[in-house]
Design a protein around this motif. Structure first.
Motif, PDB file in Angstrom:
ATOM      1  N   THR A 139       0.815  -1.222   0.000  1.00 52.23           N
ATOM      2  CA  THR A 139       0.000   0.000   0.000  1.00 52.23           C
ATOM      3  C   THR A 139       0.843   1.263   0.000  1.00 52.23           C
ATOM      4  O   THR A 139       0.475   2.263  -0.631  1.00 52.23           O
ATOM      5  CB  THR A 139      -0.935   0.015   1.227  1.00 52.23           C
ATOM      6  OG1 THR A 139      -1.722  -1.183   1.231  1.00 52.23           O
ATOM      7  CG2 THR A 139      -1.861   1.227   1.200  1.00 52.23           C
ATOM      8  N   PHE A 140       2.008   1.231   0.685  1.00 57.08           N
ATOM      9  CA  PHE A 140       2.764   2.467   0.915  1.00 57.08           C
ATOM     10  C   PHE A 140       4.167   2.496   0.320  1.00 57.08           C
ATOM     11  O   PHE A 140       4.772   3.570   0.252  1.00 57.08           O
ATOM     12  CB  PHE A 140       2.882   2.713   2.429  1.00 57.08           C
ATOM     13  CG  PHE A 140       1.572   2.742   3.150  1.00 57.08           C
ATOM     14  CD1 PHE A 140       0.621   3.704   2.863  1.00 57.08           C
ATOM     15  CD2 PHE A 140       1.282   1.794   4.130  1.00 57.08           C
ATOM     16  CE1 PHE A 140      -0.599   3.737   3.531  1.00 57.08           C
ATOM     17  CE2 PHE A 140       0.075   1.812   4.804  1.00 57.08           C
ATOM     18  CZ  PHE A 140      -0.875   2.782   4.506  1.00 57.08           C
ATOM     19  N   ILE A 141       4.715   1.367  -0.090  1.00 56.27           N
ATOM     20  CA  ILE A 141       6.147   1.306  -0.411  1.00 56.27           C
ATOM     21  C   ILE A 141       6.523   2.201  -1.589  1.00 56.27           C
ATOM     22  O   ILE A 141       7.625   2.764  -1.606  1.00 56.27           O
ATOM     23  CB  ILE A 141       6.602  -0.158  -0.662  1.00 56.27           C
ATOM     24  CG1 ILE A 141       8.134  -0.244  -0.720  1.00 56.27           C
ATOM     25  CG2 ILE A 141       5.944  -0.734  -1.902  1.00 56.27           C
ATOM     26  CD1 ILE A 141       8.837   0.133   0.544  1.00 56.27           C
ATOM     27  N   ARG A 142       5.646   2.357  -2.562  1.00 52.72           N
ATOM     28  CA  ARG A 142       5.968   3.232  -3.696  1.00 52.72           C
ATOM     29  C   ARG A 142       6.231   4.663  -3.220  1.00 52.72           C
ATOM     30  O   ARG A 142       7.223   5.286  -3.607  1.00 52.72           O
ATOM     31  CB  ARG A 142       4.825   3.248  -4.713  1.00 52.72           C
ATOM     32  CG  ARG A 142       4.622   1.961  -5.493  1.00 52.72           C
ATOM     33  CD  ARG A 142       3.499   2.133  -6.502  1.00 52.72           C
ATOM     34  NE  ARG A 142       3.258   0.924  -7.278  1.00 52.72           N
ATOM     35  CZ  ARG A 142       2.446  -0.051  -6.917  1.00 52.72           C
ATOM     36  NH1 ARG A 142       1.791   0.030  -5.748  1.00 52.72           N
ATOM     37  NH2 ARG A 142       2.278  -1.116  -7.687  1.00 52.72           N
ATOM     38  N   GLU A 143       5.331   5.152  -2.380  1.00 58.95           N
ATOM     39  CA  GLU A 143       5.448   6.532  -1.906  1.00 58.95           C
ATOM     40  C   GLU A 143       6.701   6.709  -1.055  1.00 58.95           C
ATOM     41  O   GLU A 143       7.377   7.743  -1.125  1.00 58.95           O
ATOM     42  CB  GLU A 143       4.197   6.906  -1.110  1.00 58.95           C
ATOM     43  CG  GLU A 143       4.036   8.395  -0.877  1.00 58.95           C
ATOM     44  CD  GLU A 143       2.731   8.747  -0.207  1.00 58.95           C
ATOM     45  OE1 GLU A 143       2.513   9.956   0.047  1.00 58.95           O
ATOM     46  OE2 GLU A 143       1.918   7.829   0.078  1.00 58.95           O
ATOM     47  N   THR A 144       7.020   5.694  -0.257  1.00 61.56           N
ATOM     48  CA  THR A 144       8.213   5.755   0.578  1.00 61.56           C
ATOM     49  C   THR A 144       9.476   5.818  -0.280  1.00 61.56           C
ATOM     50  O   THR A 144      10.353   6.668  -0.065  1.00 61.56           O
ATOM     51  CB  THR A 144       8.266   4.538   1.518  1.00 61.56           C
ATOM     52  OG1 THR A 144       7.127   4.570   2.393  1.00 61.56           O
ATOM     53  CG2 THR A 144       9.541   4.531   2.341  1.00 61.56           C
ATOM     54  N   ILE A 145       9.588   4.920  -1.255  1.00 56.24           N
ATOM     55  CA  ILE A 145      10.760   4.908  -2.129  1.00 56.24           C
ATOM     56  C   ILE A 145      10.870   6.223  -2.897  1.00 56.24           C
ATOM     57  O   ILE A 145      11.970   6.798  -3.012  1.00 56.24           O
ATOM     58  CB  ILE A 145      10.690   3.723  -3.111  1.00 56.24           C
ATOM     59  CG1 ILE A 145      10.831   2.395  -2.360  1.00 56.24           C
ATOM     60  CG2 ILE A 145      11.791   3.838  -4.169  1.00 56.24           C
ATOM     61  CD1 ILE A 145      10.603   1.165  -3.220  1.00 56.24           C
ATOM     62  N   GLU A 146       9.769   6.718  -3.390  1.00 54.41           N
ATOM     63  CA  GLU A 146       9.812   7.943  -4.194  1.00 54.41           C
ATOM     64  C   GLU A 146      10.153   9.167  -3.353  1.00 54.41           C
ATOM     65  O   GLU A 146      10.716  10.141  -3.868  1.00 54.41           O
ATOM     66  CB  GLU A 146       8.492   8.114  -4.942  1.00 54.41           C
ATOM     67  CG  GLU A 146       8.358   7.077  -6.064  1.00 54.41           C
ATOM     68  CD  GLU A 146       6.992   7.044  -6.730  1.00 54.41           C
ATOM     69  OE1 GLU A 146       6.175   7.948  -6.454  1.00 54.41           O
ATOM     70  OE2 GLU A 146       6.751   6.113  -7.527  1.00 54.41           O
ATOM     71  N   SER A 147       9.874   9.115  -2.040  1.00 53.16           N
ATOM     72  CA  SER A 147      10.298  10.221  -1.176  1.00 53.16           C
ATOM     73  C   SER A 147      11.817  10.222  -1.013  1.00 53.16           C
ATOM     74  O   SER A 147      12.424  11.273  -0.795  1.00 53.16           O
ATOM     75  CB  SER A 147       9.607  10.147   0.194  1.00 53.16           C
ATOM     76  OG  SER A 147      10.221   9.211   1.066  1.00 53.16           O
ATOM     77  N   VAL A 148      12.438   9.049  -1.151  1.00 47.96           N
ATOM     78  CA  VAL A 148      13.901   8.960  -1.130  1.00 47.96           C
ATOM     79  C   VAL A 148      14.469   9.419  -2.471  1.00 47.96           C
ATOM     80  O   VAL A 148      15.435  10.189  -2.531  1.00 47.96           O
ATOM     81  CB  VAL A 148      14.357   7.523  -0.799  1.00 47.96           C
ATOM     82  CG1 VAL A 148      15.877   7.395  -0.937  1.00 47.96           C
ATOM     83  CG2 VAL A 148      13.921   7.136   0.609  1.00 47.96           C
ATOM     84  N   GLN A 149      13.870   8.982  -3.544  1.00 45.62           N
ATOM     85  CA  GLN A 149      14.338   9.385  -4.872  1.00 45.62           C
ATOM     86  C   GLN A 149      14.214  10.883  -5.094  1.00 45.62           C
ATOM     87  O   GLN A 149      14.949  11.459  -5.894  1.00 45.62           O
ATOM     88  CB  GLN A 149      13.568   8.637  -5.951  1.00 45.62           C
ATOM     89  CG  GLN A 149      13.885   7.145  -6.022  1.00 45.62           C
ATOM     90  CD  GLN A 149      13.113   6.436  -7.104  1.00 45.62           C
ATOM     91  OE1 GLN A 149      11.905   6.614  -7.235  1.00 45.62           O
ATOM     92  NE2 GLN A 149      13.810   5.636  -7.898  1.00 45.62           N
ATOM     93  N   ALA A 150      13.320  11.530  -4.369  1.00 44.09           N
ATOM     94  CA  ALA A 150      13.111  12.973  -4.513  1.00 44.09           C
ATOM     95  C   ALA A 150      14.086  13.795  -3.673  1.00 44.09           C
ATOM     96  O   ALA A 150      14.017  15.035  -3.683  1.00 44.09           O
ATOM     97  CB  ALA A 150      11.676  13.330  -4.124  1.00 44.09           C
TER      98      ALA A 150
END
Length: 263
Positions: free
Chosen positions: A23-34
């Motif tokens: 449910t959340f892992i995409r948003e978590t990873i993308e907050s790192v990529q940003a």
């Protein structure tokens, strides 16, 4: 924004345990990529998930060489998952981010600068709360300027998602296999004489997930009592005293922000 090609930029190893995090892992990873700070590696440890989160993580691994995946063969818990990532980490600094939490874009840049300016071994930041849907709850947990052992015992003020540790100065970093494992590690480090310094700025978002283990206040209280007795080896009188402090701080936090129990 920092240039990824600059020389002598410390590498930050990001430690992320993951279990059924679809449910959340995409948003978590993308907050790192940003992140405005480009020199990082993100080590995600899948703790034998039953959902399709591993497939999602593998897509990010394929497209970003800074992201790495370790898949455990049996479910082992967050402490062992984090320790597996720590063993694989190659960075100068360790940072921690769970699979449902988020970082603001300048989190790493500002915290690395904070660490370097003060030659710090251990730092953490303020953070704010979001609900399960990612909406802001208008609640902030403010970091004090400095925390030592006596300050922390009986208090859970240090958010795991905000911590950064200097591996050059702290040679042995391993999460104890006792819950809450993050607080157990912070207490261990502070008992060794380190101090934790607070960057008093909100740089992370802690997600309140209704069915998470940390939301059960009775289990959380039992785990903290066990930590005081088993790891800290406090006698009954001191355990009661510091557990009372813990209950006081937890109550004040819960009544305004975490009505069903929480961090």
């Amino acid at each position: 924004m920092m240039n990824a090609q600059e020389d002598n930029i410390p590498l930050v190893s990001i430690i992320t345990p993951s279990y059924n995090s679809l449910t959340f892992i995409r948003e978590t990873i993308e907050s790192v990529q940003a992140q405005s700070y480009p020199h990082w590696e993100m080590i995600i440890v899948d703790d034998k998930s039953k959902d399709d989160s591993v497939h999602v993580i593998k897509q990010y691994v394929k497209n970003d060489q800074r992201i790495k995946l370790i898949s455990l063969t049996q479910n082992s818990g967050a402490a062992r998952a984090r320790n597996a990532a720590i063993k694989m980490a190659t960075g100068n600094y360790l940072a921690f981010l769970d699979s449902d939490d988020l970082w603001l874009p300048t989190k790493l840049e500002e915290q690395v600068a904070f660490m370097q300016k003060g030659n710090l071994t251990f730092s953490f930041t303020s953070y704010s709360l979001i609900n399960e849907d990612g909406n802001h709850m208008d609640i902030e947990v403010k970091a004090p300027k400095v925390v030592d052992y006596k300050y922390l015992i009986g208090n859970t003020i240090i958010g795991c998602l905000t911590v950064m540790l200097d591996r050059q100065q702290i040679k042995q970093i391993e999460m104890p296999d006792i819950q809450p494992e993050d607080t157990a590690l912070w207490l261990l480090l502070l008992r060794q004489g380190h101090k934790a310094y607070g960057l008093q700025k909100v740089l992370s978002r802690y997600r309140i997930v209704c069915n998470s283990a940390s939301r059960n206040k009775f289990k959380a209280a039992y785990r903290y009592w066990k930590l005081l007795r088993s790891q800290e080896k406090l006698n009954l009188v001191k355990s009661n005293f510091y557990f009372g402090k813990y209950a006081y701080h937890a109550y004040n936090k819960n009544k305004v922000s975490l009505p069903n129990g929480g961090k």
